[in-house]
Write an enzyme that holds these catalytic residues in place. Sequence first.
Site, PDB file in Angstrom:
ATOM      1  N   HIS A   1      28.880 -21.926  -6.759  1.00 42.27           N
ATOM      2  CA  HIS A   1      28.084 -21.189  -5.784  1.00 42.27           C
ATOM      3  C   HIS A   1      28.157 -21.852  -4.412  1.00 42.27           C
ATOM      4  O   HIS A   1      28.608 -22.993  -4.272  1.00 42.27           O
ATOM      5  CB  HIS A   1      26.615 -21.106  -6.221  1.00 42.27           C
ATOM      6  CG  HIS A   1      26.368 -20.114  -7.312  1.00 42.27           C
ATOM      7  ND1 HIS A   1      26.630 -20.385  -8.639  1.00 42.27           N
ATOM      8  CD2 HIS A   1      25.879 -18.849  -7.281  1.00 42.27           C
ATOM      9  CE1 HIS A   1      26.310 -19.324  -9.373  1.00 42.27           C
ATOM     10  NE2 HIS A   1      25.859 -18.379  -8.572  1.00 42.27           N
ATOM     11  N   HIS A   2      27.642 -21.148  -3.425  1.00 43.11           N
ATOM     12  CA  HIS A   2      27.509 -21.680  -2.067  1.00 43.11           C
ATOM     13  C   HIS A   2      26.512 -22.843  -2.056  1.00 43.11           C
ATOM     14  O   HIS A   2      25.621 -22.917  -2.915  1.00 43.11           O
ATOM     15  CB  HIS A   2      27.031 -20.566  -1.122  1.00 43.11           C
ATOM     16  CG  HIS A   2      25.738 -19.943  -1.560  1.00 43.11           C
ATOM     17  ND1 HIS A   2      24.504 -20.439  -1.196  1.00 43.11           N
ATOM     18  CD2 HIS A   2      25.492 -18.874  -2.354  1.00 43.11           C
ATOM     19  CE1 HIS A   2      23.551 -19.701  -1.736  1.00 43.11           C
ATOM     20  NE2 HIS A   2      24.124 -18.740  -2.449  1.00 43.11           N
TER      21      HIS A   2
ATOM     22  N   ASP B   1       0.846  -1.198   0.000  1.00 45.32           N
ATOM     23  CA  ASP B   1       0.000   0.000   0.000  1.00 45.32           C
ATOM     24  C   ASP B   1       0.880   1.245   0.000  1.00 45.32           C
ATOM     25  O   ASP B   1       1.649   1.485   0.927  1.00 45.32           O
ATOM     26  CB  ASP B   1      -0.905  -0.002   1.230  1.00 45.32           C
ATOM     27  CG  ASP B   1      -1.914   1.138   1.204  1.00 45.32           C
ATOM     28  OD1 ASP B   1      -2.200   1.653   0.111  1.00 45.32           O
ATOM     29  OD2 ASP B   1      -2.389   1.533   2.289  1.00 45.32           O
TER      30      ASP B   1
ATOM     31  N   LYS C   1      22.350 -22.741  -2.298  1.00 44.37           N
ATOM     32  CA  LYS C   1      21.610 -22.413  -3.522  1.00 44.37           C
ATOM     33  C   LYS C   1      20.773 -23.610  -3.941  1.00 44.37           C
ATOM     34  O   LYS C   1      21.270 -24.748  -3.971  1.00 44.37           O
ATOM     35  CB  LYS C   1      22.589 -22.026  -4.628  1.00 44.37           C
ATOM     36  CG  LYS C   1      21.926 -21.524  -5.896  1.00 44.37           C
ATOM     37  CD  LYS C   1      22.976 -20.988  -6.847  1.00 44.37           C
ATOM     38  CE  LYS C   1      22.359 -20.502  -8.155  1.00 44.37           C
ATOM     39  NZ  LYS C   1      21.341 -19.460  -7.967  1.00 44.37           N
TER      40      LYS C   1
ATOM     41  N   ALA D   1      15.704 -10.524 -13.269  1.00 41.74           N
ATOM     42  CA  ALA D   1      17.149 -10.467 -13.511  1.00 41.74           C
ATOM     43  C   ALA D   1      17.832 -11.708 -12.942  1.00 41.74           C
ATOM     44  O   ALA D   1      17.928 -11.840 -11.717  1.00 41.74           O
ATOM     45  CB  ALA D   1      17.738  -9.214 -12.882  1.00 41.74           C
ATOM     46  N   PRO D   2      18.317 -12.613 -13.784  1.00 39.89           N
ATOM     47  CA  PRO D   2      19.068 -13.764 -13.266  1.00 39.89           C
ATOM     48  C   PRO D   2      20.317 -13.361 -12.490  1.00 39.89           C
ATOM     49  O   PRO D   2      20.778 -14.092 -11.625  1.00 39.89           O
ATOM     50  CB  PRO D   2      19.428 -14.548 -14.531  1.00 39.89           C
ATOM     51  CG  PRO D   2      18.379 -14.161 -15.523  1.00 39.89           C
ATOM     52  CD  PRO D   2      18.085 -12.718 -15.233  1.00 39.89           C
TER      53      PRO D   2
ATOM     54  N   THR E   1      15.371 -16.817  -8.116  1.00 41.79           N
ATOM     55  CA  THR E   1      15.566 -17.800  -9.178  1.00 41.79           C
ATOM     56  C   THR E   1      14.280 -18.609  -9.399  1.00 41.79           C
ATOM     57  O   THR E   1      13.297 -18.450  -8.700  1.00 41.79           O
ATOM     58  CB  THR E   1      16.717 -18.740  -8.820  1.00 41.79           C
ATOM     59  OG1 THR E   1      16.417 -19.382  -7.571  1.00 41.79           O
ATOM     60  CG2 THR E   1      18.025 -17.976  -8.688  1.00 41.79           C
TER      61      THR E   1
END
Length: 250
Positions: A136-137, A48, A140, A106-107, A81
């Site tokens: 990656h960690h 709102d 993910k 946005a990837p 993702t």
Amino acid sequence: MSPAATRVVVAGAGGRMGRAACEAVDEADDLELHGRVGRDDDLVAALDGADVLVDLSVPDASPGNVATAVRAGVHCVVGTTGWSDSRLDALRAELDEAPAVGVLVAPNFSVGALLVADFAARAARFFESVEVVELHHPDKVDAPSGTAVRTARGIAAARAAAGLGPSPDATTQSLPGARGADVDGVRVHAVRLRGLVAHQEVLLGGPGEQLTLRHDSLDRSSFMPGVLLGVRQVAGHPGLTVGLEHWLDL
């Protein structure tokens, strides 16, 4: 904060990316952190009076969050993702009913990562072989990453336009997954390791030479300039935009 500050709500505010986004918005003179939304919070109430929703939630929640914002007339910047082609098609249908609303999915918000993807597509037609490795960690949830998939698709399109066939590969015996995922004919390998944040390599090879393009995000602060760019520009781009690179004049 200026009198005409853009009012921003962050969904997924309790996560690492969400916390970083809240801090970045709060520190920007032209933006106002209008609301922080966690898993059990009321998104409708938070929206709102808002201008932009930044969705950094989880794949199962993100489409619903964005649909709620679109119906409320609130622009969206989405870094979550899991946005498959079918989910994007459903979002386009939602936006048909709200033609003034802009949504950026946005990837990756890192300008460096977007440049690597762009450079890789430019270079791909000059090399016989190309593969992508993303690291990656281990928290993910998706593999390969959306950035790696998008990078591979750009490479594949550039190679197809140049009339190149698939990279040479004489493999006839392998354990499942040993050669990675096949994304439009480009092999993509995913590494999950504690201590990593977000990293990607594009390996290109030809007779007697190799070219390696690598990008490393060492901290989530590296994504914040891209997030803020999206927040500031999304209202000027009605409809759906997939990929921040479209607003970077690459």
